[in-house]
Design a protein around this motif. Structure first.
Motif, PDB file in Angstrom:
ATOM      1  N   TYR A  20       0.849  -1.191   0.000  1.00  0.00           N
ATOM      2  CA  TYR A  20       0.000   0.000   0.000  1.00  0.00           C
ATOM      3  C   TYR A  20       0.887   1.244   0.000  1.00  0.00           C
ATOM      4  CZ  TYR A  20      -3.041   3.699   1.794  1.00  0.00           C
ATOM      5  OH  TYR A  20      -3.714   4.871   1.973  1.00  0.00           O
ATOM      6  N   PRO A  21       0.875   2.019  -1.088  1.00  0.00           N
ATOM      7  CA  PRO A  21       1.654   3.270  -1.110  1.00  0.00           C
ATOM      8  C   PRO A  21       0.954   4.334  -0.278  1.00  0.00           C
ATOM      9  CG  PRO A  21       0.508   2.973  -3.213  1.00  0.00           C
ATOM     10  CD  PRO A  21       0.178   1.766  -2.375  1.00  0.00           C
ATOM     11  N   ALA A  22       1.448   4.576   0.918  1.00  0.00           N
ATOM     12  CA  ALA A  22       0.786   5.499   1.846  1.00  0.00           C
ATOM     13  C   ALA A  22       1.216   6.930   1.528  1.00  0.00           C
ATOM     14  CB  ALA A  22       1.144   5.135   3.290  1.00  0.00           C
ATOM     15  N   MET A  23       0.400   7.601   0.722  1.00  0.00           N
ATOM     16  CA  MET A  23       0.664   8.997   0.387  1.00  0.00           C
ATOM     17  C   MET A  23       0.337   9.880   1.589  1.00  0.00           C
ATOM     18  SD  MET A  23       1.566   8.743  -2.821  1.00  0.00           S
ATOM     19  CE  MET A  23       1.324   7.729  -4.308  1.00  0.00           C
ATOM     20  N   ARG A  24       1.077  10.946   1.737  1.00  0.00           N
ATOM     21  CA  ARG A  24       0.885  11.808   2.916  1.00  0.00           C
ATOM     22  C   ARG A  24      -0.493  12.450   2.958  1.00  0.00           C
ATOM     23  NH1 ARG A  24       5.838  15.865   3.094  1.00  0.00           N
ATOM     24  NH2 ARG A  24       5.364  15.900   0.864  1.00  0.00           N
ATOM     25  N   GLN A  25      -1.064  12.709   1.761  1.00  0.00           N
ATOM     26  CA  GLN A  25      -2.338  13.424   1.748  1.00  0.00           C
ATOM     27  C   GLN A  25      -3.520  12.538   2.081  1.00  0.00           C
ATOM     28  OE1 GLN A  25      -0.442  12.779  -0.813  1.00  0.00           O
ATOM     29  NE2 GLN A  25      -1.569  12.294  -2.703  1.00  0.00           N
ATOM     30  N   ARG A  26      -3.332  11.241   2.151  1.00  0.00           N
ATOM     31  CA  ARG A  26      -4.459  10.343   2.404  1.00  0.00           C
ATOM     32  C   ARG A  26      -4.670  10.200   3.900  1.00  0.00           C
ATOM     33  NH1 ARG A  26      -3.829   5.485  -2.023  1.00  0.00           N
ATOM     34  NH2 ARG A  26      -4.425   6.720  -3.811  1.00  0.00           N
ATOM     35  N   VAL A  27      -5.798  10.710   4.374  1.00  0.00           N
ATOM     36  CA  VAL A  27      -6.067  10.665   5.812  1.00  0.00           C
ATOM     37  C   VAL A  27      -7.425  10.028   6.111  1.00  0.00           C
ATOM     38  CG1 VAL A  27      -4.619  12.650   6.319  1.00  0.00           C
ATOM     39  CG2 VAL A  27      -7.009  13.011   5.719  1.00  0.00           C
ATOM     40  N   ALA A  28      -8.238   9.739   5.076  1.00  0.00           N
ATOM     41  CA  ALA A  28      -9.607   9.275   5.310  1.00  0.00           C
ATOM     42  C   ALA A  28      -9.647   7.886   5.947  1.00  0.00           C
ATOM     43  CB  ALA A  28     -10.395   9.268   3.995  1.00  0.00           C
ATOM     44  N   VAL A  29      -8.764   7.005   5.520  1.00  0.00           N
ATOM     45  CA  VAL A  29      -8.772   5.628   6.009  1.00  0.00           C
ATOM     46  C   VAL A  29      -7.389   5.295   6.546  1.00  0.00           C
ATOM     47  CG1 VAL A  29      -9.144   3.212   5.389  1.00  0.00           C
ATOM     48  CG2 VAL A  29     -10.501   5.007   4.282  1.00  0.00           C
ATOM     49  N   ASP A  30      -7.319   4.702   7.735  1.00  0.00           N
ATOM     50  CA  ASP A  30      -5.999   4.403   8.274  1.00  0.00           C
ATOM     51  C   ASP A  30      -5.354   3.227   7.542  1.00  0.00           C
ATOM     52  OD1 ASP A  30      -7.483   2.929  11.204  1.00  0.00           O
ATOM     53  OD2 ASP A  30      -6.709   1.887   9.466  1.00  0.00           O
ATOM     54  N   THR A  31      -4.052   3.086   7.716  1.00  0.00           N
ATOM     55  CA  THR A  31      -3.265   2.123   6.942  1.00  0.00           C
ATOM     56  C   THR A  31      -3.735   0.698   7.164  1.00  0.00           C
ATOM     57  OG1 THR A  31      -1.344   3.583   6.998  1.00  0.00           O
ATOM     58  CG2 THR A  31      -0.936   1.259   6.541  1.00  0.00           C
ATOM     59  N   PHE A  53       1.973  -4.897   3.552  1.00  0.00           N
ATOM     60  CA  PHE A  53       2.592  -3.817   4.315  1.00  0.00           C
ATOM     61  C   PHE A  53       2.458  -2.508   3.542  1.00  0.00           C
ATOM     62  CE2 PHE A  53       5.802  -6.080   1.879  1.00  0.00           C
ATOM     63  CZ  PHE A  53       6.466  -5.058   1.180  1.00  0.00           C
ATOM     64  N   ALA A  54       2.611  -1.415   4.262  1.00  0.00           N
ATOM     65  CA  ALA A  54       2.528  -0.079   3.662  1.00  0.00           C
ATOM     66  C   ALA A  54       3.923   0.477   3.457  1.00  0.00           C
ATOM     67  CB  ALA A  54       1.712   0.847   4.552  1.00  0.00           C
ATOM     68  N   ILE A  55       4.075   1.285   2.427  1.00  0.00           N
ATOM     69  CA  ILE A  55       5.337   1.979   2.163  1.00  0.00           C
ATOM     70  C   ILE A  55       5.024   3.471   2.072  1.00  0.00           C
ATOM     71  CG2 ILE A  55       7.156   2.397   0.462  1.00  0.00           C
ATOM     72  CD1 ILE A  55       7.140  -0.512  -0.233  1.00  0.00           C
TER      73      ILE A  55
END
Length: 441
Positions: A20-31, A53-55
């Motif tokens: 999961y590419p965890a972009m900084r702007q994504r806040v709606a759903v947790d990792t 896993f998230a990156i």
């Protein structure tokens, strides 16, 4: 692994690593919730997830999305778990997908590709299969990159004057465009047919209730509970794809039509939003929308927002501050899975939202389902007014219609008329049902 092997379809039982590419702007759903949803998507088509896993991504790389060190970490996980497939839980461009496959020596698909695989396996009706194929082709058209240069036709025309001929990629794109044009024509015919069916239902004396909600919220389980049907209702994402309609009885309403629609999901591929518009058109013709929520899910608020955004984009509900074209009931499903503290918090929230129509229930156990039916009946008959009709006693079909679709307060002898004995009926009818009655032969 040979690059040619990377071109195959995703196979059941394939071992996969989810990233999961965890972009900084994504806040709606947790990792963790996002990874759990991705596992559910993979499970839906029988993929074995061996690691997820998230990156964190500060800045997306144009060629690979991930940095070189991050790609090395993905490769290590694949080698350690003997994974043959990498699922990137985000969007990849065609170049990013190809470059990652070359670097990882494994097949790589993104979230859109994974959802398309699910839809391709689950679509049961002719319309569903047309929609899926159209979405697949739309997706594939952007995946044709210059990797088959050995197939290029170097010369076209005649003699030595012909310029460069049509490349294999161009030929593939042309064939895809032609096939998509044919599919759109077939789907347009399907839409026209569905429109005619909707018009007939509009003339028919039955209100329509549409179930909508995030995938796996329990819509199909509720549909089965209310109708006694046996629609597929498993603990799987996208267990139901094609719309299903059944007749139900409500207090004071002899017959209504209940429609179960495809589930929504975050980051639904744009190809599918467009291709499955016809499926959601059933919702636009509804008299009441029932928004089913998995209230026990930690991300239920984010899921609700995703559903409302799609319905707003499709013009099915009004934007914030606007009147809703179709009235809506919010169903808090899976109430049986909550503990006492969660129930107390939700009861407090419901009290704060006292002006909204909310029903808490368990479609699995049947708890409070009768409350939903009573509320739907009240909503469908809220604007009913009292009308008096004098009809020939021989007009049995019209009299029976009034008994079936209105609240008959009196049915008494009205003496003789030109056509023989007459009946006087005092009936409470909604404006819609009154219009339907006046159109009866």
């Amino acid at each position: 692994m040979d690059n040619d092997d990377l071109k195959g379809e995703v196979s059941r039982g394939a071992r996969a690593v989810i990233v999961y590419p965890a972009m900084r702007q994504r806040v709606a759903v947790d990792t963790e919730s996002r990874l759990e949803e991705a596992r559910g998507l993979a499970l839906a088509i029988g993929i074995v997830v061996v690691e997820a896993f998230a990156i964190p991504i500060r800045e997306a790389r144009a060629g690979t999305l991930f940095g070189e060190g991050q790609i090395d970490n993905i490769a290590v996980a694949c080698n350690r778990e003997d994974a043959e497939l990498v699922i990137v839980d985000g969007s990849l461009t065609a170049i990013q997908q190809r470059n990652l496959e070359e670097k990882l020596k494994r097949k790589v698909i993104d979230r859109t590709g994974l959802i398309l695989e699910i839809f391709g396996e689950r679509a049961a009706t002719a319309e569903g299969r047309l929609q899926v194929e159209l979405a697949h082709l739309d997706y594939q058209a952007g995946r044709l990159v210059r990797s088959w240069t050995h197939l290029e036709r170097q010369r076209g025309g005649f003699g030595f004057l012909g310029g460069p001929g049509e490349t294999q990629i161009e030929a593939d794109r042309r064939m895809i465009r032609d096939r998509m044009a044919r599919l759109r024509r077939e789907l347009e015919q399907v839409r026209r047919t569905r429109g005619l069916h909707r018009q007939r239902r509009g003339r028919a004396p039955w209100p329509v209730i549409a179930l909508v909600g995030y995938t796996n919220a329990g819509k199909s389980t509720l549909f089965n509970r209310l109708t006694g049907a046996s629609v597929m209702a498993e603990d799987l994402l996208f267990a139901t794809l094609d719309p299903t309609m059944r007749a139900i009885r409500l207090p004071g309403i002899d017959k209504a039509i209940l429609s179960d629609t495809v589930g929504f999901i975050s980051d639904l591929p744009t190809q599918l939003v467009a291709a499955f518009r016809a499926t959601l058109e059933e919702v636009t013709a509804a008299d009441v929308i029932v928004h089913v929520r998995d209230i026990a899910n930690p991300d239920t608020a984010a899921q609700k927002q995703q559903v409302l955004e799609v319905l707003t984009d499709l013009g099915i509900i009004g934007a914030e501050g606007e009147a809703a074209p179709v009235p809506m009931v919010e169903v808090w499903n899976k109430w049986d899975l909550l503990d006492a503290d969660q129930i107390a918090d939700l009861e407090a929230e419901r009290n704060r939202r006292s002006d909204e129509k909310i029903v808490s229930l368990s479609a699995f156990t049947g708890e409070n389902c009768q409350d939903l039916l009573a509320l739907l009946s009240d909503m469908l008959t809220a604007d009913a007014a009292l009308h008096s009709f004098v009809l020939p006693a021989s007009a049995g079909q019209r009299i029976a219609w009034l008994h079936a679709h209105g609240e008959v307060l009196a049915d008494e002898d009205a003496g003789e008329g030109e056509e023989g004995p007459r009946r006087r009926l005092a009936v409470r009818l909604s404006p819609r049902d009154l219009g339907r009655f006046t159109r009866l032969p």
